[in-house]
Motif scaffolding. Structure first.
Motif, PDB file in Angstrom:
ATOM      1  N   THR A 100       0.826  -1.204   0.000  1.00  0.00           N
ATOM      2  CA  THR A 100       0.000   0.000   0.000  1.00  0.00           C
ATOM      3  C   THR A 100       0.859   1.253   0.000  1.00  0.00           C
ATOM      4  OG1 THR A 100      -1.480  -1.260   1.411  1.00  0.00           O
ATOM      5  CG2 THR A 100      -2.002   1.061   1.139  1.00  0.00           C
ATOM      6  N   GLU A 101       1.923   1.206   0.819  1.00  0.00           N
ATOM      7  CA  GLU A 101       2.798   2.367   0.908  1.00  0.00           C
ATOM      8  C   GLU A 101       3.496   2.636  -0.421  1.00  0.00           C
ATOM      9  OE1 GLU A 101       4.574   2.084   4.756  1.00  0.00           O
ATOM     10  OE2 GLU A 101       6.023   3.641   4.180  1.00  0.00           O
ATOM     11  N   THR A 102       4.052   1.568  -1.002  1.00  0.00           N
ATOM     12  CA  THR A 102       4.746   1.716  -2.290  1.00  0.00           C
ATOM     13  C   THR A 102       3.779   2.190  -3.368  1.00  0.00           C
ATOM     14  OG1 THR A 102       5.795  -0.347  -1.614  1.00  0.00           O
ATOM     15  CG2 THR A 102       6.355   0.465  -3.804  1.00  0.00           C
ATOM     16  N   GLU A 103       2.599   1.568  -3.385  1.00  0.00           N
ATOM     17  CA  GLU A 103       1.621   1.906  -4.426  1.00  0.00           C
ATOM     18  C   GLU A 103       1.129   3.349  -4.269  1.00  0.00           C
ATOM     19  OE1 GLU A 103       0.701   0.194  -7.045  1.00  0.00           O
ATOM     20  OE2 GLU A 103       1.718  -1.673  -6.588  1.00  0.00           O
ATOM     21  N   PHE A 104       0.982   3.787  -3.015  1.00  0.00           N
ATOM     22  CA  PHE A 104       0.519   5.150  -2.766  1.00  0.00           C
ATOM     23  C   PHE A 104       1.535   6.143  -3.338  1.00  0.00           C
ATOM     24  CE2 PHE A 104      -0.027   8.757   0.365  1.00  0.00           C
ATOM     25  CZ  PHE A 104      -1.218   9.208  -0.170  1.00  0.00           C
ATOM     26  N   THR A 105       2.817   5.908  -3.032  1.00  0.00           N
ATOM     27  CA  THR A 105       3.870   6.800  -3.525  1.00  0.00           C
ATOM     28  C   THR A 105       3.885   6.795  -5.054  1.00  0.00           C
ATOM     29  OG1 THR A 105       5.126   6.014  -1.639  1.00  0.00           O
ATOM     30  CG2 THR A 105       6.340   7.330  -3.228  1.00  0.00           C
ATOM     31  N   MET A 106       3.769   5.593  -5.638  1.00  0.00           N
ATOM     32  CA  MET A 106       3.818   5.488  -7.087  1.00  0.00           C
ATOM     33  C   MET A 106       2.637   6.204  -7.734  1.00  0.00           C
ATOM     34  SD  MET A 106       4.309   2.144  -9.422  1.00  0.00           S
ATOM     35  CE  MET A 106       4.811   1.132  -8.081  1.00  0.00           C
ATOM     36  N   SER A 107       1.455   6.056  -7.090  1.00  0.00           N
ATOM     37  CA  SER A 107       0.284   6.694  -7.702  1.00  0.00           C
ATOM     38  C   SER A 107       0.385   8.219  -7.611  1.00  0.00           C
ATOM     39  CB  SER A 107      -1.012   6.173  -7.092  1.00  0.00           C
ATOM     40  OG  SER A 107      -1.278   6.811  -5.894  1.00  0.00           O
ATOM     41  N   LEU A 108       1.017   8.724  -6.529  1.00  0.00           N
ATOM     42  CA  LEU A 108       1.204  10.174  -6.433  1.00  0.00           C
ATOM     43  C   LEU A 108       2.142  10.656  -7.524  1.00  0.00           C
ATOM     44  CD1 LEU A 108       1.480  10.790  -2.573  1.00  0.00           C
ATOM     45  CD2 LEU A 108      -0.411  11.358  -4.100  1.00  0.00           C
ATOM     46  N   SER A 111       0.396  10.642 -10.771  1.00  0.00           N
ATOM     47  CA  SER A 111      -0.585  11.714 -10.955  1.00  0.00           C
ATOM     48  C   SER A 111       0.096  13.058 -11.230  1.00  0.00           C
ATOM     49  CB  SER A 111      -1.546  11.799  -9.767  1.00  0.00           C
ATOM     50  OG  SER A 111      -0.847  12.191  -8.619  1.00  0.00           O
ATOM     51  N   VAL A 112       1.373  13.176 -10.806  1.00  0.00           N
ATOM     52  CA  VAL A 112       2.123  14.378 -11.183  1.00  0.00           C
ATOM     53  C   VAL A 112       2.524  14.274 -12.653  1.00  0.00           C
ATOM     54  CG1 VAL A 112       4.284  15.660 -10.791  1.00  0.00           C
ATOM     55  CG2 VAL A 112       2.974  14.780  -8.841  1.00  0.00           C
ATOM     56  N   LEU A 113       2.973  13.072 -13.058  1.00  0.00           N
ATOM     57  CA  LEU A 113       3.408  12.874 -14.443  1.00  0.00           C
ATOM     58  C   LEU A 113       2.255  13.047 -15.430  1.00  0.00           C
ATOM     59  CD1 LEU A 113       5.674   9.717 -13.913  1.00  0.00           C
ATOM     60  CD2 LEU A 113       6.450  11.985 -14.656  1.00  0.00           C
ATOM     61  N   ASP A 114       1.070  12.575 -15.031  1.00  0.00           N
ATOM     62  CA  ASP A 114      -0.092  12.694 -15.915  1.00  0.00           C
ATOM     63  C   ASP A 114      -1.369  12.792 -15.077  1.00  0.00           C
ATOM     64  OD1 ASP A 114      -2.134  12.524 -17.738  1.00  0.00           O
ATOM     65  OD2 ASP A 114      -1.057  11.118 -19.024  1.00  0.00           O
ATOM     66  N   PRO A 115      -1.782  14.032 -14.758  1.00  0.00           N
ATOM     67  CA  PRO A 115      -2.929  14.229 -13.859  1.00  0.00           C
ATOM     68  C   PRO A 115      -4.241  13.677 -14.408  1.00  0.00           C
ATOM     69  CG  PRO A 115      -1.759  16.305 -14.289  1.00  0.00           C
ATOM     70  CD  PRO A 115      -1.188  15.290 -15.217  1.00  0.00           C
ATOM     71  N   ASP A 116      -4.306  13.393 -15.691  1.00  0.00           N
ATOM     72  CA  ASP A 116      -5.562  12.889 -16.261  1.00  0.00           C
ATOM     73  C   ASP A 116      -5.762  11.395 -16.015  1.00  0.00           C
ATOM     74  OD1 ASP A 116      -6.239  15.333 -17.189  1.00  0.00           O
ATOM     75  OD2 ASP A 116      -5.316  15.025 -19.151  1.00  0.00           O
ATOM     76  N   LEU A 117      -4.696  10.733 -15.622  1.00  0.00           N
ATOM     77  CA  LEU A 117      -4.812   9.290 -15.379  1.00  0.00           C
ATOM     78  C   LEU A 117      -5.235   9.036 -13.942  1.00  0.00           C
ATOM     79  CD1 LEU A 117      -1.624   7.924 -17.142  1.00  0.00           C
ATOM     80  CD2 LEU A 117      -3.983   7.349 -17.704  1.00  0.00           C
ATOM     81  N   GLU A 118      -6.098   8.055 -13.749  1.00  0.00           N
ATOM     82  CA  GLU A 118      -6.558   7.699 -12.403  1.00  0.00           C
ATOM     83  C   GLU A 118      -6.027   6.307 -12.049  1.00  0.00           C
ATOM     84  OE1 GLU A 118      -7.753   9.120  -9.414  1.00  0.00           O
ATOM     85  OE2 GLU A 118      -8.905  10.231 -10.893  1.00  0.00           O
ATOM     86  N   SER A 119      -5.480   6.163 -10.839  1.00  0.00           N
ATOM     87  CA  SER A 119      -5.072   4.821 -10.402  1.00  0.00           C
ATOM     88  C   SER A 119      -6.231   4.160  -9.670  1.00  0.00           C
ATOM     89  CB  SER A 119      -3.867   4.894  -9.448  1.00  0.00           C
ATOM     90  OG  SER A 119      -2.732   5.340 -10.134  1.00  0.00           O
ATOM     91  N   VAL A 120      -6.472   2.910  -9.962  1.00  0.00           N
ATOM     92  CA  VAL A 120      -7.525   2.141  -9.289  1.00  0.00           C
ATOM     93  C   VAL A 120      -6.880   0.897  -8.684  1.00  0.00           C
ATOM     94  CG1 VAL A 120      -9.594   0.729  -9.679  1.00  0.00           C
ATOM     95  CG2 VAL A 120      -9.409   2.984 -10.754  1.00  0.00           C
ATOM     96  N   PHE A 121      -7.156   0.670  -7.395  1.00  0.00           N
ATOM     97  CA  PHE A 121      -6.504  -0.439  -6.686  1.00  0.00           C
ATOM     98  C   PHE A 121      -7.508  -1.521  -6.333  1.00  0.00           C
ATOM     99  CE2 PHE A 121      -4.341   3.513  -5.851  1.00  0.00           C
ATOM    100  CZ  PHE A 121      -3.036   3.198  -6.176  1.00  0.00           C
ATOM    101  N   LEU A 122      -7.129  -2.740  -6.584  1.00  0.00           N
ATOM    102  CA  LEU A 122      -7.938  -3.873  -6.133  1.00  0.00           C
ATOM    103  C   LEU A 122      -7.176  -4.576  -5.028  1.00  0.00           C
ATOM    104  CD1 LEU A 122      -9.256  -5.490  -9.462  1.00  0.00           C
ATOM    105  CD2 LEU A 122     -10.490  -4.028  -7.848  1.00  0.00           C
ATOM    106  N   MET A 123      -7.877  -4.862  -3.926  1.00  0.00           N
ATOM    107  CA  MET A 123      -7.228  -5.621  -2.858  1.00  0.00           C
ATOM    108  C   MET A 123      -7.037  -7.058  -3.336  1.00  0.00           C
ATOM    109  SD  MET A 123      -6.802  -3.523  -0.446  1.00  0.00           S
ATOM    110  CE  MET A 123      -6.194  -4.667   0.774  1.00  0.00           C
TER     111      MET A 123
END
Ligand code: ADP
Length: 172
Positions: A100-108, A111-123
């Motif tokens: 979760t921590e790694t994915e959170f950092t990566m998604s941030l 979102s800086v690299l491309d604000p139009d893209l949305e990350s969606v996470f499945l547990m």
């Protein structure tokens, strides 16, 4: 400039090799999105057991029965790959707190690299949450007799023999 489509997602990783955990995310993603593109990363600096072409081949043959899923290799940033197939969503799987921590950092960062893209996470599903490609490779290298049966709990059938063959080649 391409138009991003929200009903289209990419699911990217090394898939070295594809595990039942990855396959579960792909199946669930295929139910959520109209089209899901699996991106097999080909980072020359990352040492993998399988060559990129083989990882694509194994992934492609495993998901062949899913009509709205396709598999491609890519190099470079995930956000650029998503753009190249007009996908508006980056699908990810999350196994543990540390994921979760790694994915959170990566998604941030994404979102800086491309604000139009949305990350969606499945547990991760409970029965697959302990599975990682690294762990499975260790088991494959250390298993003697009955390796095929042992690996069946972690890998799609289509991946077991290719993995054992690759392990034998690596050893010799
Ligand atoms: P990477 O090399 O980028 O870590 P992986 O191939 O290991 O790529 O994983 C790709 C994606 O699949 C990541 O989002 C990862 O968290 C997720 N994933 C890996 N194993 C599992 C699993 N057992 N269950 C659910 N998601 C998983």
């Amino acid at each position: 400039m391409s138009t991003l489509v929200r009903s289209r997602a990419v699911y990217c990783g090394s898939f070295d090799p594809l595990t039942l955990g990855h396959l579960d995310i792909i199946r669930r993603g295929a139910r959520l999105f109209e089209k899901l593109t699996v991106g097999v990363g080909t980072n020359p600096d990352k040492k993998t057991l399988f060559e990129p072409e083989r990882r694509v081949e194994l992934t492609r043959s495993t998901v062949a029965e899913l009509p709205n899923v396709d598999v491609r290799s890519f190099r470079g940033l995930t956000v650029d790959f998503a753009r190249s197939v007009d996908a508006g969503v980056l699908l990810r799987g999350v196994r543990s707190l540390s994921d979760t921590e790694t994915e959170f950092t990566m998604s941030l960062a994404n979102s800086v690299l491309d604000p139009d893209l949305e990350s969606v996470f499945l547990m991760a599903s409970e029965k697959y949450s302990h599975i990682s490609s690294t762990l499975i490779k260790q088991i494959a290298f250390m298993s003697g007799d009955g390796a095929t049966d042992k690996l069946a709990a972690f890998l799609p059938d289509s991946v077991i023999e290719p993995l054992l063959q690759q392990v034998r080649r690596d050893r010799s």
